[in-house]
Motif scaffolding. Structure first.
Motif, short mmCIF file in Angstrom:
data_model
loop_
_atom_site.label_atom_id
_atom_site.label_comp_id
_atom_site.label_asym_id
_atom_site.label_seq_id
_atom_site.Cartn_x
_atom_site.Cartn_y
_atom_site.Cartn_z
N ASP A 124 -97.35 -43.37 91.97
CA ASP A 124 -96.38 -43.83 92.95
C ASP A 124 -95.84 -42.72 93.84
N VAL A 125 -96.31 -41.49 93.61
CA VAL A 125 -95.79 -40.34 94.34
C VAL A 125 -96.76 -39.93 95.43
N VAL A 126 -96.25 -39.76 96.64
CA VAL A 126 -97.09 -39.39 97.77
C VAL A 126 -96.45 -38.24 98.54
N LEU A 127 -97.29 -37.29 98.92
CA LEU A 127 -96.86 -36.14 99.73
C LEU A 127 -97.16 -36.47 101.19
N ILE A 128 -96.17 -36.33 102.05
CA ILE A 128 -96.31 -36.69 103.45
C ILE A 128 -96.01 -35.49 104.34
N GLY A 129 -96.86 -35.27 105.34
CA GLY A 129 -96.62 -34.27 106.37
C GLY A 129 -96.48 -34.97 107.71
N ASN A 130 -95.53 -34.53 108.52
CA ASN A 130 -95.30 -35.26 109.78
C ASN A 130 -95.68 -34.44 111.01
N LYS A 131 -95.46 -35.06 112.16
CA LYS A 131 -95.85 -34.46 113.43
C LYS A 131 -94.97 -33.28 113.81
N LYS A 132 -93.83 -33.12 113.15
CA LYS A 132 -92.89 -32.06 113.49
C LYS A 132 -92.98 -30.86 112.54
N GLY A 133 -94.00 -30.83 111.69
CA GLY A 133 -94.18 -29.70 110.80
C GLY A 133 -93.38 -29.74 109.53
N CYS A 134 -92.95 -30.93 109.11
CA CYS A 134 -92.16 -31.08 107.89
C CYS A 134 -92.96 -31.81 106.82
N VAL A 135 -92.65 -31.52 105.55
CA VAL A 135 -93.27 -32.21 104.42
C VAL A 135 -92.17 -32.75 103.51
N ARG A 136 -92.47 -33.86 102.85
CA ARG A 136 -91.56 -34.41 101.85
C ARG A 136 -92.38 -35.24 100.87
N VAL A 137 -91.80 -35.48 99.70
CA VAL A 137 -92.42 -36.31 98.69
C VAL A 137 -91.65 -37.62 98.60
N LEU A 138 -92.40 -38.73 98.60
CA LEU A 138 -91.80 -40.05 98.49
C LEU A 138 -92.31 -40.76 97.26
N ASP A 139 -91.45 -41.59 96.67
CA ASP A 139 -91.84 -42.49 95.60
C ASP A 139 -92.02 -43.87 96.22
N VAL A 140 -93.24 -44.37 96.25
CA VAL A 140 -93.52 -45.60 97.00
C VAL A 140 -92.91 -46.83 96.32
N GLU A 141 -92.55 -46.73 95.04
CA GLU A 141 -91.97 -47.87 94.35
C GLU A 141 -90.45 -47.81 94.27
N ALA A 142 -89.88 -46.65 94.57
CA ALA A 142 -88.43 -46.50 94.43
C ALA A 142 -87.66 -47.19 95.54
N GLU A 143 -88.32 -47.43 96.69
CA GLU A 143 -87.68 -48.06 97.85
C GLU A 143 -86.38 -47.34 98.20
N GLU A 144 -86.50 -46.03 98.34
CA GLU A 144 -85.33 -45.21 98.64
C GLU A 144 -84.83 -45.48 100.05
N GLU A 145 -83.59 -45.88 100.17
CA GLU A 145 -83.01 -46.11 101.49
C GLU A 145 -82.72 -44.77 102.18
N CYS A 146 -82.36 -43.77 101.39
CA CYS A 146 -82.11 -42.43 101.93
C CYS A 146 -83.01 -41.45 101.19
N PRO A 147 -84.22 -41.24 101.68
CA PRO A 147 -85.15 -40.34 100.99
C PRO A 147 -84.63 -38.91 100.95
N ARG A 148 -85.16 -38.13 100.03
CA ARG A 148 -84.75 -36.74 99.91
C ARG A 148 -85.05 -35.97 101.19
N PRO A 149 -84.31 -34.89 101.44
CA PRO A 149 -84.56 -34.11 102.66
C PRO A 149 -85.98 -33.57 102.72
N ALA A 150 -86.48 -33.41 103.94
CA ALA A 150 -87.81 -32.83 104.14
C ALA A 150 -87.70 -31.31 104.17
N LEU A 151 -88.83 -30.66 103.91
CA LEU A 151 -88.92 -29.21 104.00
C LEU A 151 -89.64 -28.86 105.29
N GLU A 152 -88.99 -28.09 106.15
CA GLU A 152 -89.59 -27.72 107.43
C GLU A 152 -90.47 -26.49 107.24
N LEU A 153 -91.75 -26.61 107.64
CA LEU A 153 -92.69 -25.51 107.51
C LEU A 153 -92.99 -24.85 108.84
#
Length: 231
Positions: free
Chosen positions: A24-53
């Motif tokens: 259920d854990v997925v690592l995501i990288g975005n268009k702005k150079g940030c990464v974060r880990v999401l739990d696809v089953e947790a349905e987090e309304e406020c996901p943890r902060p991203a790490l800017e690379l």
């Protein structure tokens, strides 16, 4: 089938990789150079902060297969490669990723791939070159030029043999390589002609097939080791 849903925290996602052990854990990288880990089953309304690379899009993401709290991210353009440590026990308001160290940059990076023993890391990009890194130290062990006649959009290790990998190029070929042999064009294990630009290649989970995809609907599959095209 489950109805599709948008994951909070996946806005502007450019690349993602599921964890090798935590389904259920997925690592995501975005268009702005940030990464974060999401739990696809947790349905987090406020996901943890991203790490800017970086300020460039994240194009390469890898989880280590045996050291599953380690991931690697690569950004486009300047080709920064960052080793990350994942903390599954991080608090709900804390970033669960920490940048541990950086490897030598690979300019115009488009993909990263780690082998099945976590020993080697492969970097390819919008160039005719590829680099092999020591995945434990981040040091470049081989940097080779001219292995294709056009950009190498993707490189992928196979799943069961640590020395075998494939590259997909805009030169209308995918090539198979063995790290135990010299990495020169004339010494590749096999050149597969695909009759079009290639943007992706990947081995099946049992390494019995190689799938190559290209522009629009171009999709080819090859049997291993006969290398015959197969439906």
């Amino acid at each position: 089938h489950y109805p599709p849903r948008v994951l909070a925290g996946s806005l502007e996602a450019r690349q993602f990789e599921f964890h090798p052990a935590l389904e259920d854990v997925v690592l995501i990288g975005n268009k702005k150079g940030c990464v974060r880990v999401l739990d696809v089953e947790a349905e987090e309304e406020c996901p943890r902060p991203a790490l800017e690379l970086d300020s460039c899009p994240v194009l390469g993401l890898v989880w280590m297969q045996h050291h599953t709290q380690t991931a690697i991210a690569g950004t486009a353009s300047n080709g920064k490669i960052t080793f990350l440590r994942y903390d599954p026990n991080a608090g709900p308001w804390d970033c669960s990723l920490e940048a541990v160290h950086k490897a030598e940059e690979f300019p115009s990076l488009t993909s990263l791939s780690a082998n099945c023993t976590d020993d080697f890391l492969l970097a390819t990009g919008l160039s005719l070159s590829l680099s092999i890194y020591d995945a434990r130290t981040g040091q470049v062990t081989q940097r080779v030029h001219g292995v294709h006649d056009h950009f190498i959009n993707t490189g992928r290790f196979c799943n069961g043999t640590p020395h075998i990998f494939a590259t997909a190029s805009f030169d209308h070929t995918c090539r198979i390589w063995d790290l135990r042999q010299p990495l020169v064009k004339e010494r590749c294990v096999r050149t597969l002609n695909t009759d079009g630009r290639n943007v992706m290649c990947i081995f099946s989970s049992d390494d019995r097939r190689l799938l190559c995809s290209g522009v629009d609907t171009r999709l080819l599959q090859f049997e291993v080791p006969s290398w015959r095209r197969t439906p």
